[in-house]
Motif scaffolding. Structure first.
Motif, PDB file in Angstrom:
ATOM      1  N   GLN A 120       9.633 -13.829 -12.524  1.00 15.26           N
ATOM      2  CA  GLN A 120       9.297 -12.694 -13.178  1.00 15.26           C
ATOM      3  C   GLN A 120       9.564 -11.372 -12.236  1.00 15.26           C
ATOM      4  O   GLN A 120       9.748 -11.719 -11.112  1.00 15.26           O
ATOM      5  CB  GLN A 120       7.666 -12.678 -13.291  1.00 15.26           C
ATOM      6  CG  GLN A 120       7.251 -13.774 -14.324  1.00 15.26           C
ATOM      7  CD  GLN A 120       7.556 -13.427 -15.776  1.00 15.26           C
ATOM      8  OE1 GLN A 120       7.121 -12.273 -16.496  1.00 15.26           O
ATOM      9  NE2 GLN A 120       8.267 -14.157 -16.658  1.00 15.26           N
ATOM     10  N   ALA A 121       9.491 -10.202 -12.860  1.00 20.99           N
ATOM     11  CA  ALA A 121       9.648  -9.089 -12.139  1.00 20.99           C
ATOM     12  C   ALA A 121       8.591  -8.224 -12.567  1.00 20.99           C
ATOM     13  O   ALA A 121       8.006  -8.172 -13.620  1.00 20.99           O
ATOM     14  CB  ALA A 121      10.982  -8.354 -12.403  1.00 20.99           C
ATOM     15  N   VAL A 122       7.895  -7.242 -11.284  1.00 22.80           N
ATOM     16  CA  VAL A 122       7.109  -5.897 -11.498  1.00 22.80           C
ATOM     17  C   VAL A 122       7.679  -4.812 -11.419  1.00 22.80           C
ATOM     18  O   VAL A 122       8.357  -4.581 -10.298  1.00 22.80           O
ATOM     19  CB  VAL A 122       6.050  -6.601 -10.735  1.00 22.80           C
ATOM     20  CG1 VAL A 122       4.807  -5.272 -10.626  1.00 22.80           C
ATOM     21  CG2 VAL A 122       5.519  -7.839 -10.780  1.00 22.80           C
ATOM     22  N   LEU A 123       7.492  -3.909 -12.277  1.00 20.38           N
ATOM     23  CA  LEU A 123       8.018  -2.457 -12.147  1.00 20.38           C
ATOM     24  C   LEU A 123       6.760  -1.850 -11.779  1.00 20.38           C
ATOM     25  O   LEU A 123       5.769  -1.763 -12.411  1.00 20.38           O
ATOM     26  CB  LEU A 123       8.387  -2.231 -13.647  1.00 20.38           C
ATOM     27  CG  LEU A 123       8.638  -0.758 -13.638  1.00 20.38           C
ATOM     28  CD1 LEU A 123      10.054  -0.297 -12.722  1.00 20.38           C
ATOM     29  CD2 LEU A 123       9.148  -0.158 -15.084  1.00 20.38           C
ATOM     30  N   ILE A 124       6.865  -1.050 -10.709  1.00 22.87           N
ATOM     31  CA  ILE A 124       5.911  -0.328  -9.949  1.00 22.87           C
ATOM     32  C   ILE A 124       6.330   0.919 -10.720  1.00 22.87           C
ATOM     33  O   ILE A 124       7.552   1.815 -10.235  1.00 22.87           O
ATOM     34  CB  ILE A 124       6.019  -0.256  -8.597  1.00 22.87           C
ATOM     35  CG1 ILE A 124       5.591  -1.700  -7.946  1.00 22.87           C
ATOM     36  CG2 ILE A 124       4.911   0.533  -7.934  1.00 22.87           C
ATOM     37  CD1 ILE A 124       5.970  -2.067  -6.565  1.00 22.87           C
ATOM     38  N   GLY A 125       5.434   1.823 -11.084  1.00 21.90           N
ATOM     39  CA  GLY A 125       5.596   3.228 -11.756  1.00 21.90           C
ATOM     40  C   GLY A 125       5.397   4.029 -10.857  1.00 21.90           C
ATOM     41  O   GLY A 125       4.849   3.842  -9.489  1.00 21.90           O
ATOM     42  N   GLY A 156       1.380   1.040  -4.812  1.00 22.63           N
ATOM     43  CA  GLY A 156       2.748   1.424  -5.053  1.00 22.63           C
ATOM     44  C   GLY A 156       3.562   1.642  -3.716  1.00 22.63           C
ATOM     45  O   GLY A 156       4.837   1.971  -3.935  1.00 22.63           O
ATOM     46  N   ARG A 157       2.960   1.943  -2.838  1.00 20.85           N
ATOM     47  CA  ARG A 157       3.679   2.678  -1.508  1.00 20.85           C
ATOM     48  C   ARG A 157       3.587   1.519  -0.308  1.00 20.85           C
ATOM     49  O   ARG A 157       2.819   0.484  -0.317  1.00 20.85           O
ATOM     50  CB  ARG A 157       2.667   3.396  -1.071  1.00 20.85           C
ATOM     51  CG  ARG A 157       2.971   4.317   0.386  1.00 20.85           C
ATOM     52  CD  ARG A 157       2.276   5.486   0.453  1.00 20.85           C
ATOM     53  NE  ARG A 157       2.099   5.688   1.703  1.00 20.85           N
ATOM     54  CZ  ARG A 157       1.009   6.577   2.516  1.00 20.85           C
ATOM     55  NH1 ARG A 157       0.284   7.124   1.655  1.00 20.85           N
ATOM     56  NH2 ARG A 157       1.116   6.795   3.526  1.00 20.85           N
ATOM     57  N   TYR A 216       4.417   0.647   8.054  1.00 23.56           N
ATOM     58  CA  TYR A 216       4.833   1.773   7.579  1.00 23.56           C
ATOM     59  C   TYR A 216       3.762   2.961   7.410  1.00 23.56           C
ATOM     60  O   TYR A 216       2.664   2.692   6.731  1.00 23.56           O
ATOM     61  CB  TYR A 216       5.551   1.691   6.365  1.00 23.56           C
ATOM     62  CG  TYR A 216       6.983   1.185   6.484  1.00 23.56           C
ATOM     63  CD1 TYR A 216       8.132   1.821   6.689  1.00 23.56           C
ATOM     64  CD2 TYR A 216       6.885  -0.352   6.467  1.00 23.56           C
ATOM     65  CE1 TYR A 216       9.345   1.224   6.990  1.00 23.56           C
ATOM     66  CE2 TYR A 216       8.213  -0.976   6.892  1.00 23.56           C
ATOM     67  CZ  TYR A 216       9.297  -0.039   6.940  1.00 23.56           C
ATOM     68  OH  TYR A 216      10.454  -0.846   7.028  1.00 23.56           O
ATOM     69  N   VAL A 217       3.666   3.958   7.998  1.00 22.81           N
ATOM     70  CA  VAL A 217       2.787   5.049   7.896  1.00 22.81           C
ATOM     71  C   VAL A 217       3.094   6.423   7.282  1.00 22.81           C
ATOM     72  O   VAL A 217       4.422   6.612   7.163  1.00 22.81           O
ATOM     73  CB  VAL A 217       2.255   5.200   9.037  1.00 22.81           C
ATOM     74  CG1 VAL A 217       1.251   4.072  10.034  1.00 22.81           C
ATOM     75  CG2 VAL A 217       3.096   5.706  10.285  1.00 22.81           C
ATOM     76  N   GLY A 218       2.256   7.268   7.061  1.00 25.11           N
ATOM     77  CA  GLY A 218       2.589   8.668   6.860  1.00 25.11           C
ATOM     78  C   GLY A 218       3.195   8.816   5.429  1.00 25.11           C
ATOM     79  O   GLY A 218       2.885   7.975   4.677  1.00 25.11           O
ATOM     80  N   THR A 219       4.155   9.768   5.169  1.00 29.66           N
ATOM     81  CA  THR A 219       4.771   9.775   4.128  1.00 29.66           C
ATOM     82  C   THR A 219       6.075   8.812   3.656  1.00 29.66           C
ATOM     83  O   THR A 219       6.525   9.032   2.589  1.00 29.66           O
ATOM     84  CB  THR A 219       5.301  11.448   4.078  1.00 29.66           C
ATOM     85  OG1 THR A 219       6.242  11.571   5.110  1.00 29.66           O
ATOM     86  CG2 THR A 219       4.198  12.261   3.960  1.00 29.66           C
ATOM     87  N   GLY A 220       6.379   8.027   4.571  1.00 25.28           N
ATOM     88  CA  GLY A 220       7.409   7.175   4.346  1.00 25.28           C
ATOM     89  C   GLY A 220       7.251   6.394   3.125  1.00 25.28           C
ATOM     90  O   GLY A 220       6.222   5.442   3.157  1.00 25.28           O
ATOM     91  N   ASN A 221       7.892   6.440   1.919  1.00 28.61           N
ATOM     92  CA  ASN A 221       7.498   6.014   0.646  1.00 28.61           C
ATOM     93  C   ASN A 221       8.786   5.807  -0.268  1.00 28.61           C
ATOM     94  O   ASN A 221       9.527   6.550  -0.416  1.00 28.61           O
ATOM     95  CB  ASN A 221       6.563   7.148  -0.017  1.00 28.61           C
ATOM     96  CG  ASN A 221       5.967   6.455  -1.297  1.00 28.61           C
ATOM     97  OD1 ASN A 221       6.524   5.548  -2.067  1.00 28.61           O
ATOM     98  ND2 ASN A 221       5.082   7.160  -1.797  1.00 28.61           N
ATOM     99  N   MET A 222       8.927   4.255  -0.412  1.00 29.11           N
ATOM    100  CA  MET A 222      10.091   4.098  -1.008  1.00 29.11           C
ATOM    101  C   MET A 222       9.666   3.780  -2.591  1.00 29.11           C
ATOM    102  O   MET A 222      10.505   3.642  -3.364  1.00 29.11           O
ATOM    103  CB  MET A 222      10.642   2.700  -0.523  1.00 29.11           C
ATOM    104  CG  MET A 222       9.847   1.481  -0.811  1.00 29.11           C
ATOM    105  SD  MET A 222      10.460   0.216   0.393  1.00 29.11           S
ATOM    106  CE  MET A 222      10.168  -1.130  -0.746  1.00 29.11           C
ATOM    107  N   PHE A 223       8.632   4.033  -2.913  1.00 31.54           N
ATOM    108  CA  PHE A 223       8.420   3.753  -4.309  1.00 31.54           C
ATOM    109  C   PHE A 223       8.072   5.103  -5.173  1.00 31.54           C
ATOM    110  O   PHE A 223       8.150   4.829  -6.508  1.00 31.54           O
ATOM    111  CB  PHE A 223       6.967   2.866  -4.287  1.00 31.54           C
ATOM    112  CG  PHE A 223       7.338   1.490  -3.776  1.00 31.54           C
ATOM    113  CD1 PHE A 223       8.187   0.546  -4.432  1.00 31.54           C
ATOM    114  CD2 PHE A 223       6.856   1.299  -2.740  1.00 31.54           C
ATOM    115  CE1 PHE A 223       8.706  -0.446  -3.525  1.00 31.54           C
ATOM    116  CE2 PHE A 223       6.960  -0.236  -2.089  1.00 31.54           C
ATOM    117  CZ  PHE A 223       7.729  -0.743  -2.560  1.00 31.54           C
TER     118      PHE A 223
END
Ligand code: ZN
Length: 412
Positions: free
Chosen positions: A20-25, A394-395, A404-411
């Protein structure tokens, strides 16, 4: 972002889906769960993270932590409010490495958890979701009296709870037994604690390890009983019937047993009047049967249907930081399946915390608090020691050994 792996454990205690795969909105929630190819086809512009032989599951919840428990430090004289806060922050951040995305703090120094939570809300720090009590409450001279609030009589109990609610407590923690069969708070005081909490719309947990203290807490109607080390099958059945959850904290008692055992072995030949040795012997007399009680009865109690929630309760000097995977390993060693053990740290905590519509399962519409571990977790609980990815709302907060801290956000 699409996360895909060979296995997906939903967190309900039984369901394991394949491929299965999960899509993060973009709202940080689980938008869709479907077969990988289907999801990839439908959302071609999304980045795909393929984990192969790995398991996706909900982020874990440790239901018994003390983020700001500094009392056992040998240089406790150095611990003022600022250092205690740094100490608590270190514990909170370490949670991600264990796949933990939320914790229930069951007594820390006054204000520590509330301020940590505020700091996270303001974006100063990246830490798990926290649900917290204030400091614990006990009778004068009761268990842990030198670290928490002492109250006597139902009105002092109520007044302290009112003060704690005023100061932002989200739960209340009561202590009522130590290492003997003499209960501490009276039935009237315990009843007052539960009544005052429920009247104010908050829940309460109680430290009770021996009898008749355990029965008194069941009668009072606490929401969770912590440890319940020496409970019997009848207690477990009553708890199942009344909807009282059980936080066994197997790891804490096992570790204390092992420490005592090892120290006693080291002290072989020491004179009986050695006070260090005497303390070890006294501790051993409690922790050895405690360890055996969990080992021999956990499965039998679990089978009554009592809601089990996983908690680690690490307060010893140099104890491992939130070793929740080890707690779950003990549960599996003592007879339940990995999927059932995971439920005690995912959907059961969400239910007890009253956030079952928000998290605790890998389910569409819930917060994307997710964990990816290497291997087939449904076959081997120790897969939890191989944390690949942790997301919080989601982050990405932890991946391949890096926090990972702060604003680093790949999602988002
Ligand atoms: Zn505790």
């Amino acid at each position: 972002m699409i996360i895909s792996a060979k296995y997906l454990m939903t967190g309900d205690g039984k369901t394991v889906l394949k491929n299965q795969a999960v899509l993060i909105g973009t709202d940080g929630k689980i938008q869709k769960i479907a077969a990988k190819e289907e999801l990839k086809g439908e959302y071609q512009e999304e980045e795909v993270k393929e984990y192969g032989d790995a398991t996706i599951l909900p982020g874990l919840c440790d239901m018994h932590v003390h983020l700001g428990y500094w009392y056992s430090q040998p240089d406790s004289f150095n611990y003022g409010p600022q250092l205690i806060m740094m100490y608590a922050l270190q514990h909170a951040q370490a949670a991600f490495e264990r796949g933990i995305t939320s914790v229930r703090d069951m007594s820390s120094a006054h204000g520590v958890c509330r301020n940590l939570k505020l700091a996270a809300e303001k974006g100063f720090v990246t830490i798990p979701r926290i649900t917290h009590t204030d400091t614990g409450i006990c009778m004068t001279g009761g268990h842990a009296w030198d670290e928490i609030e002492q109250v006597d009589g139902p009105w002092e109990v109520r007044k302290e709870i009112r003060r704690q609610v005023r100061d932002g407590a989200e739960w209340v923690k009561v202590m009522t037994t130590h290492r003997s069969h003499i209960p501490e708070l009276t039935q009237e005081e315990l009843n007052a604690a539960v009544d005052e909490c429920h009247r104010r719309g908050i829940k309460c947990g109680v430290h009770a390890g021996t009898n008749p203290g355990i029965q008194m807490c069941i009668d009072a109607g606490f929401d969770t009983i912590e440890h319940a080390t020496f409970m019997n099958i009848d207690h477990a059945r009553q708890m199942a019937e009344k909807g009282i959850a059980w936080t066994p904290t197997i790891m804490a008692y096992t570790l204390l047993y092992e420490i005592c055992r090892d120290n006693m072995e080291k002290h072989t030949g020491a004179p009986v009047n050695d006070p260090v040795m005497q303390k070890e012997m006294k501790d051993y007399q409690y922790f050895e049967p405690a360890y055996k009680a969990y080992r021999d009865h956990f499965k039998e109690f679990y089978d009554t249907g009592v809601t089990v929630i996983a908690g680690t309760d690490m307060v010893m000097y140099q104890s491992p930081l939130m070793p929740l995977p080890r707690e779950l390993e003990y549960m599996v060693e003592y007879g339940i399946t990995p999927a059932q053990a995971i439920q005690t740290a995912t959907s059961n905590p969400a239910m007890v915390l009253g956030v079952e519509g928000e998290r605790g399962l890998v389910e569409e519409g819930l917060d994307a608090d997710l964990l990816v571990v290497g291997g087939d977790l449904s076959k081997d609980i120790t897969c939890l020691n191989d944390v690949k990815l942790v997301t919080l709302g989601g982050r990405r907060v932890f991946e391949d050994g890096i926090r990972y801290v702060g604003t680093g956000n790949m999602f988002m």
